[in-house]
Design a protein around this motif. Structure first.
Motif, PDB file in Angstrom:
ATOM      1  N   PHE A   6       0.849  -1.188   0.000  1.00  0.00           N
ATOM      2  CA  PHE A   6       0.000   0.000   0.000  1.00  0.00           C
ATOM      3  C   PHE A   6       0.883   1.235   0.000  1.00  0.00           C
ATOM      4  N   ARG A   7       0.600   2.136  -0.925  1.00  0.00           N
ATOM      5  CA  ARG A   7       1.393   3.355  -1.070  1.00  0.00           C
ATOM      6  C   ARG A   7       1.132   4.318   0.102  1.00  0.00           C
ATOM      7  N   PRO A   8       2.006   5.305   0.280  1.00  0.00           N
ATOM      8  CA  PRO A   8       1.966   6.166   1.466  1.00  0.00           C
ATOM      9  C   PRO A   8       0.632   6.858   1.745  1.00  0.00           C
ATOM     10  N   MET A   9      -0.061   7.313   0.716  1.00  0.00           N
ATOM     11  CA  MET A   9      -1.299   8.048   0.943  1.00  0.00           C
ATOM     12  C   MET A   9      -2.460   7.147   1.354  1.00  0.00           C
ATOM     13  N   THR A  10      -2.296   5.832   1.225  1.00  0.00           N
ATOM     14  CA  THR A  10      -3.324   4.901   1.689  1.00  0.00           C
ATOM     15  C   THR A  10      -3.171   4.773   3.196  1.00  0.00           C
ATOM     16  N   THR A  11      -4.193   5.184   3.927  1.00  0.00           N
ATOM     17  CA  THR A  11      -4.103   5.191   5.392  1.00  0.00           C
ATOM     18  C   THR A  11      -4.233   3.780   5.960  1.00  0.00           C
ATOM     19  N   PRO A  12      -3.677   3.561   7.137  1.00  0.00           N
ATOM     20  CA  PRO A  12      -3.745   2.238   7.754  1.00  0.00           C
ATOM     21  C   PRO A  12      -5.176   1.759   8.021  1.00  0.00           C
ATOM     22  N   ASP A  13      -6.117   2.699   8.158  1.00  0.00           N
ATOM     23  CA  ASP A  13      -7.503   2.315   8.428  1.00  0.00           C
ATOM     24  C   ASP A  13      -8.383   2.348   7.171  1.00  0.00           C
ATOM     25  N   ASP A  14      -7.758   2.428   5.998  1.00  0.00           N
ATOM     26  CA  ASP A  14      -8.477   2.360   4.727  1.00  0.00           C
ATOM     27  C   ASP A  14      -9.157   0.989   4.634  1.00  0.00           C
ATOM     28  N   PRO A  15     -10.412   0.922   4.168  1.00  0.00           N
ATOM     29  CA  PRO A  15     -11.102  -0.373   4.074  1.00  0.00           C
ATOM     30  C   PRO A  15     -10.323  -1.432   3.295  1.00  0.00           C
ATOM     31  N   GLU A  16      -9.594  -1.030   2.251  1.00  0.00           N
ATOM     32  CA  GLU A  16      -8.799  -1.980   1.479  1.00  0.00           C
ATOM     33  C   GLU A  16      -7.691  -2.599   2.340  1.00  0.00           C
TER      34      GLU A  16
END
Length: 164
Positions: A141-151
């Motif tokens: 997961f790239r940096p802008m994807t947050t740790p709590d992103d559903p993905e």
């Protein structure tokens, strides 16, 4: 060679390896204290606390390769993470994640493509790699994807070890 076999040092300078986490699902993150993405520590710690009893751990690798945003010593990094974000997940030595000084752990990780099929260099602080209990990489997961992103949450759930 498995990611578990590669020597690393803890932030406290003790020799170690990710082998101590064999059988655990890991979210490996290159972190920095002075980055616009630094508040991701909050979600990383929440994930760690919520899922630790299900065989999950966040592990952080401080890195100063992106805009000099992790300039501190090991003690300064540890103090910042603890005092500012209450970080309890394992933190390892400050390393390089790109270039000729790339740490061997990141040589293994960066060979894995993201959802768009792109492998290679880390783009910025807080890039995340989901590692299955067997040591294989499940997702990037790239940096802008947050740790709590559903993905991210869905991928973690799918990679957690089976209940005993």
């Amino acid at each position: 060679m498995s990611i578990y076999d590669i020597p690393v040092s803890t932030l406290a300078g003790e020799e170690s390896s990710l082998g101590a986490f064999a059988g655990t699902t890991l979210l490996v993150v290159n972190v920095a204290s002075k980055c616009g993405l630094t508040p991701q520590y909050t979600a990383l710690e929440a994930l760690h606390e919520r899922l630790a009893d299900r065989g999950f751990s966040v592990v952080g690798f401080p890195c100063n390769q992106f805009g000099g945003q992790e300039p501190g010593s090991a003690d300064e990094i540890a103090e910042f993470c603890s005092a500012t974000y209450g970080v309890t997940f394992p933190m390892f030595e400050k390393i390089e994640v790109n270039g000729p000084g790339r740490h061997p752990v990141y040589t293994e990780l960066t060979a894995v493509p993201d959802a768009g099929g792109e492998a290679g260099d880390i783009q910025w602080n807080f890039e995340k790699f989901l590692v299955r209990p067997d040591g294989s990489v499940a997702a990037r997961f790239r940096p802008m994807t947050t740790p709590d992103d559903p993905e991210v949450l869905s991928a973690i759930e799918a990679a957690l070890p089976a209940p005993a």
